[in-house]
Motif scaffolding. Structure first.
Motif, PDB file in Angstrom:
ATOM      1  N   ALA A   9     -13.611  19.037 -33.979  1.00 51.78           N
ATOM      2  CA  ALA A   9     -12.034  17.254 -33.506  1.00 51.78           C
ATOM      3  C   ALA A   9     -12.882  16.417 -32.682  1.00 51.78           C
ATOM      4  O   ALA A   9     -11.980  15.103 -33.151  1.00 51.78           O
ATOM      5  CB  ALA A   9     -11.248  18.130 -32.569  1.00 51.78           C
ATOM      6  N   ILE A  10     -13.829  15.965 -32.329  1.00 54.30           N
ATOM      7  CA  ILE A  10     -14.156  14.948 -31.772  1.00 54.30           C
ATOM      8  C   ILE A  10     -15.377  13.943 -32.779  1.00 54.30           C
ATOM      9  O   ILE A  10     -14.879  13.253 -33.509  1.00 54.30           O
ATOM     10  CB  ILE A  10     -15.365  14.865 -30.634  1.00 54.30           C
ATOM     11  CG1 ILE A  10     -14.494  15.282 -29.364  1.00 54.30           C
ATOM     12  CG2 ILE A  10     -15.920  13.644 -30.220  1.00 54.30           C
ATOM     13  CD1 ILE A  10     -15.792  15.879 -28.523  1.00 54.30           C
ATOM     14  N   ALA A  11     -16.081  14.535 -33.515  1.00 52.42           N
ATOM     15  CA  ALA A  11     -16.689  14.315 -34.820  1.00 52.42           C
ATOM     16  C   ALA A  11     -15.294  14.082 -35.688  1.00 52.42           C
ATOM     17  O   ALA A  11     -15.540  12.309 -36.163  1.00 52.42           O
ATOM     18  CB  ALA A  11     -17.793  15.586 -35.373  1.00 52.42           C
ATOM     19  N   GLY A  12     -14.354  14.737 -35.926  1.00 47.99           N
ATOM     20  CA  GLY A  12     -13.134  14.521 -36.710  1.00 47.99           C
ATOM     21  C   GLY A  12     -12.465  13.225 -36.599  1.00 47.99           C
ATOM     22  O   GLY A  12     -12.327  11.899 -37.286  1.00 47.99           O
ATOM     23  N   ALA A  13     -11.950  12.756 -35.328  1.00 48.72           N
ATOM     24  CA  ALA A  13     -11.852  11.738 -34.819  1.00 48.72           C
ATOM     25  C   ALA A  13     -12.441  10.872 -35.217  1.00 48.72           C
ATOM     26  O   ALA A  13     -11.793   9.148 -35.152  1.00 48.72           O
ATOM     27  CB  ALA A  13     -11.068  11.978 -33.185  1.00 48.72           C
ATOM     28  N   SER A  14     -13.690  10.740 -34.445  1.00 42.35           N
ATOM     29  CA  SER A  14     -14.595   9.524 -34.365  1.00 42.35           C
ATOM     30  C   SER A  14     -14.615   9.118 -36.017  1.00 42.35           C
ATOM     31  O   SER A  14     -14.817   7.742 -35.691  1.00 42.35           O
ATOM     32  CB  SER A  14     -16.237   9.777 -33.948  1.00 42.35           C
ATOM     33  OG  SER A  14     -16.028  10.127 -32.332  1.00 42.35           O
ATOM     34  N   GLU A  15     -14.315   9.452 -36.922  1.00 41.27           N
ATOM     35  CA  GLU A  15     -15.110   9.632 -38.023  1.00 41.27           C
ATOM     36  C   GLU A  15     -13.258   8.506 -38.759  1.00 41.27           C
ATOM     37  O   GLU A  15     -13.753   6.997 -39.201  1.00 41.27           O
ATOM     38  CB  GLU A  15     -14.691  10.905 -39.304  1.00 41.27           C
ATOM     39  CG  GLU A  15     -14.945  10.056 -40.729  1.00 41.27           C
ATOM     40  CD  GLU A  15     -15.480  11.366 -41.064  1.00 41.27           C
ATOM     41  OE1 GLU A  15     -17.322  11.322 -41.301  1.00 41.27           O
ATOM     42  OE2 GLU A  15     -14.803  11.639 -42.449  1.00 41.27           O
ATOM     43  N   GLU A  16     -12.619   9.116 -38.470  1.00 42.02           N
ATOM     44  CA  GLU A  16     -10.761   8.188 -38.393  1.00 42.02           C
ATOM     45  C   GLU A  16     -11.255   7.004 -37.748  1.00 42.02           C
ATOM     46  O   GLU A  16     -10.849   5.897 -38.056  1.00 42.02           O
ATOM     47  CB  GLU A  16     -10.215   8.991 -37.579  1.00 42.02           C
ATOM     48  CG  GLU A  16      -9.818   9.998 -38.462  1.00 42.02           C
ATOM     49  CD  GLU A  16      -8.817  11.446 -38.009  1.00 42.02           C
ATOM     50  OE1 GLU A  16      -7.385  10.696 -36.949  1.00 42.02           O
ATOM     51  OE2 GLU A  16      -8.635  12.398 -38.389  1.00 42.02           O
ATOM     52  N   LEU A  17     -11.565   6.773 -36.341  1.00 41.30           N
ATOM     53  CA  LEU A  17     -11.713   5.740 -35.759  1.00 41.30           C
ATOM     54  C   LEU A  17     -12.457   4.962 -37.047  1.00 41.30           C
ATOM     55  O   LEU A  17     -12.503   3.327 -36.808  1.00 41.30           O
ATOM     56  CB  LEU A  17     -12.374   5.857 -34.722  1.00 41.30           C
ATOM     57  CG  LEU A  17     -12.551   4.893 -34.031  1.00 41.30           C
ATOM     58  CD1 LEU A  17     -10.887   4.345 -33.162  1.00 41.30           C
ATOM     59  CD2 LEU A  17     -12.412   5.370 -32.330  1.00 41.30           C
ATOM     60  N   ALA A  18     -13.873   4.907 -36.522  1.00 44.34           N
ATOM     61  CA  ALA A  18     -15.107   4.128 -37.798  1.00 44.34           C
ATOM     62  C   ALA A  18     -14.268   4.107 -39.152  1.00 44.34           C
ATOM     63  O   ALA A  18     -14.774   2.124 -39.325  1.00 44.34           O
ATOM     64  CB  ALA A  18     -15.975   5.106 -38.068  1.00 44.34           C
ATOM     65  N   LEU A  19     -13.340   4.507 -39.698  1.00 46.84           N
ATOM     66  CA  LEU A  19     -13.343   4.163 -40.931  1.00 46.84           C
ATOM     67  C   LEU A  19     -11.715   3.311 -40.515  1.00 46.84           C
ATOM     68  O   LEU A  19     -11.962   2.633 -41.918  1.00 46.84           O
ATOM     69  CB  LEU A  19     -12.450   5.018 -42.260  1.00 46.84           C
ATOM     70  CG  LEU A  19     -13.104   6.722 -42.543  1.00 46.84           C
ATOM     71  CD1 LEU A  19     -13.155   7.220 -42.540  1.00 46.84           C
ATOM     72  CD2 LEU A  19     -14.654   6.402 -43.704  1.00 46.84           C
ATOM     73  N   LYS A  20     -11.420   3.410 -39.922  1.00 52.92           N
ATOM     74  CA  LYS A  20      -9.735   2.150 -39.770  1.00 52.92           C
ATOM     75  C   LYS A  20     -10.829   0.988 -39.081  1.00 52.92           C
ATOM     76  O   LYS A  20     -10.144   0.149 -40.175  1.00 52.92           O
ATOM     77  CB  LYS A  20      -9.698   3.424 -38.373  1.00 52.92           C
ATOM     78  CG  LYS A  20      -8.612   2.075 -37.758  1.00 52.92           C
ATOM     79  CD  LYS A  20      -7.712   2.075 -35.958  1.00 52.92           C
ATOM     80  CE  LYS A  20      -6.669   1.332 -35.963  1.00 52.92           C
ATOM     81  NZ  LYS A  20      -5.983   1.756 -34.307  1.00 52.92           N
ATOM     82  N   TYR A  21     -12.260   0.851 -39.221  1.00 53.50           N
ATOM     83  CA  TYR A  21     -11.688  -0.227 -38.771  1.00 53.50           C
ATOM     84  C   TYR A  21     -13.787  -0.921 -39.527  1.00 53.50           C
ATOM     85  O   TYR A  21     -13.886  -1.686 -40.070  1.00 53.50           O
ATOM     86  CB  TYR A  21     -12.967  -0.431 -37.670  1.00 53.50           C
ATOM     87  CG  TYR A  21     -12.119  -0.443 -35.982  1.00 53.50           C
ATOM     88  CD1 TYR A  21     -10.969  -1.401 -35.820  1.00 53.50           C
ATOM     89  CD2 TYR A  21     -11.952   0.515 -35.531  1.00 53.50           C
ATOM     90  CE1 TYR A  21     -10.160  -1.871 -34.945  1.00 53.50           C
ATOM     91  CE2 TYR A  21     -10.616   0.877 -34.334  1.00 53.50           C
ATOM     92  CZ  TYR A  21      -9.813  -0.583 -34.290  1.00 53.50           C
ATOM     93  OH  TYR A  21      -8.324  -0.778 -33.783  1.00 53.50           O
TER      94      TYR A  21
END
Length: 75
Positions: A9-21
Motif C-alpha cells: 500500500a505504501i509503495a502504491g500510494a508513493s507511486e500514485e503521488l510520483a505520477l501525479k507530479y
C-alpha cells in the motif's frame, strides 16, 4: 531492488503521488518478474545456479522519502 506498487500500500500510494507530479516517469508499474540475464553472459560463463528471493528492507520515513526522491531524479 524495486518496490512493488501492486503488492504494498505504501509503495502504491508513493507511486500514485510520483505520477501525479511526474506523469512521464518511466519507473512506474513494477511487477515481479525473473531477473534478466543477457545472452552474451553465457558465452563467457556457465550457469550453475540461479536464485531469486525476497528481502524485507525496513525503511524509515526519511529513508523512504530519500529513495523516492533519488529514483524520480534518475528517471
Amino acid at each position: 531492488m524495486a518496490w512493488l506498487p501492486y503488492e504494498d500500500a505504501i509503495a502504491g500510494a508513493s507511486e500514485e503521488l510520483a505520477l501525479k507530479y511526474n506523469p512521464e516517469w518511466t519507473g512506474a508499474g513494477e511487477t515481479r518478474h525473473p531477473i534478466w540475464i543477457p545472452d552474451v553472459t553465457y558465452r563467457y560463463f556457465e550457469s550453475e545456479d540461479h536464485e531469486e528471493y525476497d528481502v524485507m528492507v525496513p525503511f524509515t520515513r526519511e529513508s523512504w522519502h530519500g529513495r523516492k526522491r533519488n529514483r524520480l531524479v534518475e528517471h
